[in-house]
Design a protein around this motif. Structure first.
Motif, PDB file in Angstrom:
ATOM      1  N   PHE A 208       0.856  -1.192   0.000  1.00 16.01           N
ATOM      2  CA  PHE A 208       0.000   0.000   0.000  1.00 16.01           C
ATOM      3  C   PHE A 208       0.891   1.240   0.000  1.00 16.01           C
ATOM      4  O   PHE A 208       2.070   1.165   0.365  1.00 16.01           O
ATOM      5  CB  PHE A 208      -0.954  -0.004   1.201  1.00 16.01           C
ATOM      6  CG  PHE A 208      -0.266   0.001   2.543  1.00 16.01           C
ATOM      7  CD1 PHE A 208       0.320  -1.155   3.061  1.00 16.01           C
ATOM      8  CD2 PHE A 208      -0.207   1.163   3.311  1.00 16.01           C
ATOM      9  CE1 PHE A 208       0.965  -1.157   4.304  1.00 16.01           C
ATOM     10  CE2 PHE A 208       0.435   1.164   4.554  1.00 16.01           C
ATOM     11  CZ  PHE A 208       1.025   0.008   5.050  1.00 16.01           C
ATOM     12  N   LEU A 209       0.329   2.350  -0.422  1.00 25.13           N
ATOM     13  CA  LEU A 209       1.115   3.586  -0.498  1.00 25.13           C
ATOM     14  C   LEU A 209       0.815   4.478   0.704  1.00 25.13           C
ATOM     15  O   LEU A 209      -0.317   4.556   1.155  1.00 25.13           O
ATOM     16  CB  LEU A 209       0.774   4.351  -1.776  1.00 25.13           C
ATOM     17  CG  LEU A 209       1.192   3.692  -3.083  1.00 25.13           C
ATOM     18  CD1 LEU A 209       0.737   4.528  -4.280  1.00 25.13           C
ATOM     19  CD2 LEU A 209       2.721   3.513  -3.138  1.00 25.13           C
ATOM     20  N   THR A 210       1.854   5.138   1.199  1.00 23.25           N
ATOM     21  CA  THR A 210       1.673   6.108   2.281  1.00 23.25           C
ATOM     22  C   THR A 210       2.380   7.388   1.844  1.00 23.25           C
ATOM     23  O   THR A 210       3.055   7.406   0.801  1.00 23.25           O
ATOM     24  CB  THR A 210       2.350   5.628   3.586  1.00 23.25           C
ATOM     25  OG1 THR A 210       3.761   5.738   3.433  1.00 23.25           O
ATOM     26  CG2 THR A 210       1.989   4.197   3.936  1.00 23.25           C
ATOM     27  N   ASP A 211       2.280   8.414   2.664  1.00 25.27           N
ATOM     28  CA  ASP A 211       2.983   9.661   2.334  1.00 25.27           C
ATOM     29  C   ASP A 211       4.489   9.449   2.329  1.00 25.27           C
ATOM     30  O   ASP A 211       5.243  10.228   1.756  1.00 25.27           O
ATOM     31  CB  ASP A 211       2.663  10.748   3.380  1.00 25.27           C
ATOM     32  CG  ASP A 211       1.228  11.197   3.236  1.00 25.27           C
ATOM     33  OD1 ASP A 211       0.615  10.842   2.213  1.00 25.27           O
ATOM     34  OD2 ASP A 211       0.738  11.881   4.165  1.00 25.27           O
ATOM     35  N   ALA A 419       7.973  -2.514   9.149  1.00 26.15           N
ATOM     36  CA  ALA A 419       6.995  -1.531   9.642  1.00 26.15           C
ATOM     37  C   ALA A 419       7.434  -1.204  11.063  1.00 26.15           C
ATOM     38  O   ALA A 419       7.281  -2.023  11.963  1.00 26.15           O
ATOM     39  CB  ALA A 419       5.609  -2.136   9.614  1.00 26.15           C
ATOM     40  N   GLY A 420       7.998  -0.052  11.255  1.00 27.40           N
ATOM     41  CA  GLY A 420       8.558   0.320  12.545  1.00 27.40           C
ATOM     42  C   GLY A 420       9.990  -0.140  12.667  1.00 27.40           C
ATOM     43  O   GLY A 420      10.427  -0.973  11.885  1.00 27.40           O
ATOM     44  N   PRO A 421      10.767   0.412  13.590  1.00 24.28           N
ATOM     45  CA  PRO A 421      10.349   1.480  14.486  1.00 24.28           C
ATOM     46  C   PRO A 421      10.399   2.888  13.863  1.00 24.28           C
ATOM     47  O   PRO A 421       9.723   3.774  14.386  1.00 24.28           O
ATOM     48  CB  PRO A 421      11.366   1.387  15.624  1.00 24.28           C
ATOM     49  CG  PRO A 421      12.567   0.734  15.031  1.00 24.28           C
ATOM     50  CD  PRO A 421      12.088  -0.148  13.929  1.00 24.28           C
ATOM     51  N   SER A 422      11.150   3.087  12.742  1.00 18.59           N
ATOM     52  CA  SER A 422      11.258   4.455  12.230  1.00 18.59           C
ATOM     53  C   SER A 422      11.432   4.453  10.728  1.00 18.59           C
ATOM     54  O   SER A 422      12.261   3.708  10.200  1.00 18.59           O
ATOM     55  CB  SER A 422      12.483   5.145  12.864  1.00 18.59           C
ATOM     56  OG  SER A 422      12.754   6.348  12.189  1.00 18.59           O
ATOM     57  N   ILE A 423      10.686   5.311  10.048  1.00 18.99           N
ATOM     58  CA  ILE A 423      10.866   5.408   8.589  1.00 18.99           C
ATOM     59  C   ILE A 423      12.146   6.151   8.246  1.00 18.99           C
ATOM     60  O   ILE A 423      12.582   6.152   7.100  1.00 18.99           O
ATOM     61  CB  ILE A 423       9.688   6.145   7.902  1.00 18.99           C
ATOM     62  CG1 ILE A 423       9.464   7.511   8.553  1.00 18.99           C
ATOM     63  CG2 ILE A 423       8.435   5.313   7.886  1.00 18.99           C
ATOM     64  CD1 ILE A 423       8.938   8.531   7.603  1.00 18.99           C
ATOM     65  N   ARG A 424      12.746   6.790   9.240  1.00 22.30           N
ATOM     66  CA  ARG A 424      13.970   7.559   8.954  1.00 22.30           C
ATOM     67  C   ARG A 424      15.225   6.695   9.011  1.00 22.30           C
ATOM     68  O   ARG A 424      16.330   7.169   8.774  1.00 22.30           O
ATOM     69  CB  ARG A 424      14.105   8.719   9.945  1.00 22.30           C
ATOM     70  CG  ARG A 424      12.988   9.742   9.801  1.00 22.30           C
ATOM     71  CD  ARG A 424      13.053  10.784  10.899  1.00 22.30           C
ATOM     72  NE  ARG A 424      14.266  11.570  10.839  1.00 22.30           N
ATOM     73  CZ  ARG A 424      14.872  12.089  11.906  1.00 22.30           C
ATOM     74  NH1 ARG A 424      14.385  11.876  13.116  1.00 22.30           N
ATOM     75  NH2 ARG A 424      15.961  12.800  11.775  1.00 22.30           N
TER      76      ARG A 424
END
Ligand code: GLA
Ligand code: ZN
Length: 679
Positions: A208-211, A419-424
Motif C-alpha cells: 500500500f502507499l503512504t505519504d 513496519a517500525g520502528p522508524s521510517i527515517r
C-alpha cells in the motif's frame, strides 16, 4: 581480472552507437577517437530491432561493417548483446513478453528494460541472439569481453512471473507448512493451503502507499519476491552467458551494474559474472566519499578484484533534475578516483551525442558541433594521453585494506520493508556514516558480504545489522575471539534470514559477542534528539535510541536525557582476544570521526597518509610496486608533505621524503613509491 586477452594497458573508450549515424560520420568518429587515445568501444548495446527485423529474419550486415571498421583501426571491442530492449514487432506478436508493473498494469511497447524476465519467448530469443552473435564474431581477436544486455533492472508482476514465483517458492521451501512458517501467515489468517493461492506482493495485494512511500503488510513474502526477481534476471544473464561461452570460452563476460542498485542482489550476481563492470554517475551533491564507497562496493562484490568503469559521462547527464556540467578537471579527477579504487578501464557513455530522443542532451566525447576543440574533447584527449603513458603500472593491482565494512542486500530489503520502528532509519545512511569516517582519514576499506572471509581483517564494521543470516554470528564469534575488532549499531541482530524475530532478547545471536541486552528501541521524530558524552565531547543521539543493559560489556557513554538517562548507549565487550563495540544510536560525523579514530588506533590500523581536508590519498599495490594517488577534491589548491620518496608517473619528477608539493584544485598526482635499495 577484468578484460580478457592479457591486456597490458588501461583501456579507454566508451559506448559507440554508429547505427544512429550515416556511414560518412563513422570515418570521422574513428579519426576523433584516435586523436583522443581511445582504444576500446562498446558496440551493439541497443540494436535488437536492427539485428532481428522480424520473427525469422536476422540481419547482421551493418554490424559486420562496423566490426570491420573498428577492427581495421585497431580498436578493441566490448561486444554487447542488445537484449536490454526488445523490438516493437516482438511486443506485438508476443504481448506476453511485456512487463506488468507494480500497480498491476500491463505495459505496452516502449522504453527499455521492458521484457518480462520469466517470459519463455523473451528468454528464447535473447539466448538465440547471443548465440548467433557469438558464432558470427568469434574469430575477431579484438573482442576483449562480452557485455550482456544493459543495466538489468526493474521488476515484473505478470502472470508468468506469478507462476514462476510459486515454482520458485516450492523449490525453496518444499512444503506449504514451511512456506506458512517463513511468511508467518498465521498473522491475519493468511494461511495458504495450496501453492496456487500465493499471489505476487504488489499494490494489488500486500503493498500500500503512504505519504512516506510504499509499504508491505507481509515482509516475508515481499523479501522472497525481491530474491526471486533478482534471481529471475540473473537467470536471463546466465542463459545468454552460456550461449556465448560455448563459442568463445576464453573471453570474459560481464554486464554493467549500477552500484547500490537496490532491486538486484549484486553479491549473488557477481558469482555468475566473469568480471565486474559498472556505471558511475555521481550527482553533483555527492561527496567524494559516496563515489568512492560505490567503487569499493563494486570492487568488493567479486573478491576485491579490479573492475571496469563501463560508463561515466564526460561532462553532463540528461536525466537529473539539473544537469550540471562537470567542472574543468572534474572528469579527470573522478576517473583517477575510479582507478585508485580498482578500475582497470575507463569508459564513457557515449562517444557521439545522439540527435533525437531522451539522450540527445547527454554528454558525449563528440558533441553536436562535431569538433575536436571543445573543452570536453580536450579533457578527454588529455586523460587519454595520460592513461596511455601510465601503461600497465597498476593494472590488476589490489587495495591494501585492513578494515572491512559489511554490506548485505537482504538486510537492506528487510530493514527498509520493516513496519517500525522508524521510517527515517536507512541502511545506506548507516553505511555512509562509518565509511565516510574511514575515507576522510585515508583508511582503505573493503566492502564485504556474507560469503567473504572475515579473518584477514583487523576491523569489521557492520552497521545496522538488522538481519543475522545463519553463518553470520559464528563467523563474527570466531573473528572477535581471535583478536578482531567488531563494531555494530542500533537495531542489529533482530531477525533471521526470513525476517522472523530471533527470540530471547535483542541483539539475538550477537548478544554474547556484544555482552549486552537491548530491551527497547525509541524512535525519535525529526527535530527530537537525545545526547551523550564521548571522551568529554557532547554528541547527538538521533533517529533511534536503543535502551540497553550490560551483560558483561562496559559502558563507554550513557544517555543524557529522558527516562533512560544514564542507560548505556556505547558499549565495549572483550570477547576472547578481541573486542565488540555497540553504538546504540545514530550520531553526527564529528562523533564517527572521533570514535573511528579510536577504533583504528586500538586495532593498529594506519591511515595511508595524513592530508589536508578534501585531499584523498589512496593506494594500489601491484607486486612490489606501490602507487599512491593523491586527489584534491577541493576547488582550491593544497599543500602536502610527502612521507616517502616518490617518482611522479605523469611528470617524471622525483620527490623526497619531507618534500612539500602543491596540488591544484581538482588536481591529481600519481606517484610511485621508491623502494629503498639494499646496498
Ligand atoms: C545508463 C545506460 C546508458 C545511458 C546512460 C545515460 O548508464 O546504460 O545506456 O542511458 O545511462 O546516463
Ligand atoms: Zn513477468
Amino acid at each position: 581480472m577484468a578484460y580478457g586477452r592479457n591486456i597490458k594497458e588501461i583501456l579507454y573508450g566508451g559506448d559507440y552507437n554508429p547505427e544512429q549515424w550515416p556511414q560518412e560520420v563513422w570515418e570521422e568518429d574513428i579519426c576523433l577517437m584516435k586523436k583522443a587515445h581511445i582504444n576500446i568501444v562498446t558496440l551493439n548495446t541497443f540494436s535488437w530491432a536492427a539485428l532481428q527485423p522480424s520473427e525469422n529474419n536476422y540481419c547482421f550486415e551493418m554490424l559486420d561493417k562496423i566490426m570491420e571498421l573498428v577492427s581495421k583501426n585497431g580498436l578493441k571491442v566490448c561486444m554487447a548483446t542488445s537484449t536490454g530492449a526488445h523490438p516493437a514487432w516482438m511486443a506485438k506478436s508476443h504481448p506476453d513478453i511485456l512487463r506488468t508493473d507494480f500497480n498491476g498494469i500491463k505495459r505496452k511497447f516502449g522504453g527499455r528494460h521492458n521484457s518480462c524476465p520469466n517470459n519463455p519467448t523473451y528468454r528464447m530469443y535473447a539466448a538465440k541472439l547471443a548465440c548467433m552473435l557469438a558464432k558470427r564474431y568469434k574469430d575477431y581477436n579484438n573482442i576483449v569481453a562480452w557485455h550482456i544486455s544493459n543495466e538489468f533492472g526493474g521488476e515484473c508482476y505478470c502472470e508468468n512471473c506469478e507462476q514462476a514465483f510459486r515454482q520458485w517458492l516450492k523449490k525453496r521451501f518444499k512444503t506449504i507448512d514451511e512456506l506458512n512458517r517463513v511468511f508467518h501467515t498465521s498473522f491475519w489468517g493468511h494461511t495458504f493451503y495450496d501453492w496456487n493461492e500465493v499471489v505476487l506482493p504488489n499494490l494489488q495485494s500486500e503493498h500500500f502507499l503512504t505519504d512516506n512511500g510504499e509499504r508491505t503488510m507481509f515482509q516475508g513474502i515481499t523479501l522472497e519476491y525481491r530474491r526471486f526477481m533478482s534471481e529471475s534476471m540473473s537467470e536471463c544473464f546466465q542463459l545468454e552467458y552460456q550461449e556465448i561461452k560455448k563459442e568463445m570460452p576464453d573471453i570474459p563476460i560481464t554486464t554493467n551494474l549500477m552500484g547500490f542498485y537496490k532491486p538486484l542482489d549484486y553479491q549473488k550476481w557477481a558469482k555468475e559474472m566473469d568480471f565486474i563492470s559498472w556505471d558511475s554517475y555521481p550527482e553533483p551533491t555527492d561527496t567524494p566519499a559516496e563515489t568512492a564507497l560505490r567503487h569499493d562496493l563494486m570492487r568488493g562484490i567479486k573478491n576485491q578484484e579490479s573492475f571496469v568503469l563501463m560508463e561515466q559521462t564526460p561532462s553532463v547527464t540528461n536525466w537529473q533534475p539539473y544537469n550540471r556540467l562537470k567542472r574543468p578537471g572534474e572528469m579527470r579527477l573522478l576517473s583517477y578516483q575510479a582507478v585508485a579504487h580498482g578500475a582497470d578501464a575507463i569508459q564513457f557513455f557515449q562517444i557521439r551525442r545522439s540527435i533525437g530522443a531522451c539522450e540527445k542532451f547527454h554528454g558525449a566525447v563528440i558533441d553536436h558541433a562535431g569538433r575536436d576543440d571543445t573543452r570536453v574533447f580536450r579533457e578527454v584527449e588529455q586523460l587519454g594521453r595520460e592513461l596511455n603513458q601510465l601503461g600497465d603500472v597498476f593494472l590488476e593491482g589490489h587495495t591494501p585494506s585492513e578494515t572491512a565494512l559489511f554490506f548485505d542486500w537482504d538486510n537492506w530489503w528487510a530493514l527498509e520493508y520493516s513496519a517500525g520502528p522508524s521510517i527515517r532509519m536507512k541502511y545506506l545512511d548507516a553505511i555512509r556514516d562509518y565509511y565516510t569516517a574511514a575515507f576522510e582519514s585515508n583508511v582503505p576499506v573493503d566492502i564485504i558480504g556474507i560469503d567473504d572471509e572475515f579473518d584477514s581483517y583487523k576491523v569489521i564494521l557492520a552497521p545496522l545489522l538488522y538481519m543475522t543470516k545463519p553463518s553470520m554470528d559464528e563467523k563474527l564469534r570466531k573473528f572477535v575471539k581471535n583478536g578482531g575488532i567488531f563494531v555494530t549499531t542500533y537495531f542489529s541482530g533482530i531477525v533471521d534470514d526470513h525476517d522472523l524475530v530471533i527470540q530471547g532478547g535483542y541483539p539475538g545471536k550477537l548478544r554474547d559477542i556484544l555482552g549486552i541486552w537491548v530491551e527497547e528501541n525509541d524512535a525519535l521524530p525529526e527535530g527530537e534528539e537525545n545526547s551523550f558524552i564521548y571522551k568529554r565531547n557532547l554528541y547527538p543521539a538521533k533517529i533511534l535510541c536503543d535502551l540497553l543493559h550490560l551483560e558483561g560489556a562496559e559502558a563507554l557513554s550513557v544517555y543524557k536525557q529522558d527516562f533512560y538517562q544514564k542507560m548505556p548507549v556505547i558499549t565495549k565487550n572483550q570477547f576472547g582476544q578481541g573486542y565488540a563495540y555497540y553504538v546504540g544510536t545514530r550520531s553526527n560525523s564529528e562523533f564517527y570521526h572521533e570514535f573511528m579514530k579510536d577504533i583504528f588506533s586500538e586495532a593498529n590500523v594506519l591511515e595511508t597518509m595524513v592530508t589536508p581536508k578534501g585531499v584523498e590519498a589512496t593506494i594500489r599495490i601491484k607486486g612490489d610496486r606501490e602507487i599512491l594517488f593523491l586527489m584534491n577534491h577541493n576547488k582550491e589548491s593544497k599543500r602536502i608533505t610527502l612521507n616517502n620518496d616518490y617518482g611522479d608517473l605523469l611528470s617524471g619528477k622525483k620527490y623526497q621524503v619531507g618534500n612539500s608539493i602543491e596540488i591544484e584544485g581538482r588536481g591529481v598526482f600519481v606517484l610511485l613509491k621508491q623502494i629503498e635499495k639494499c646496498l
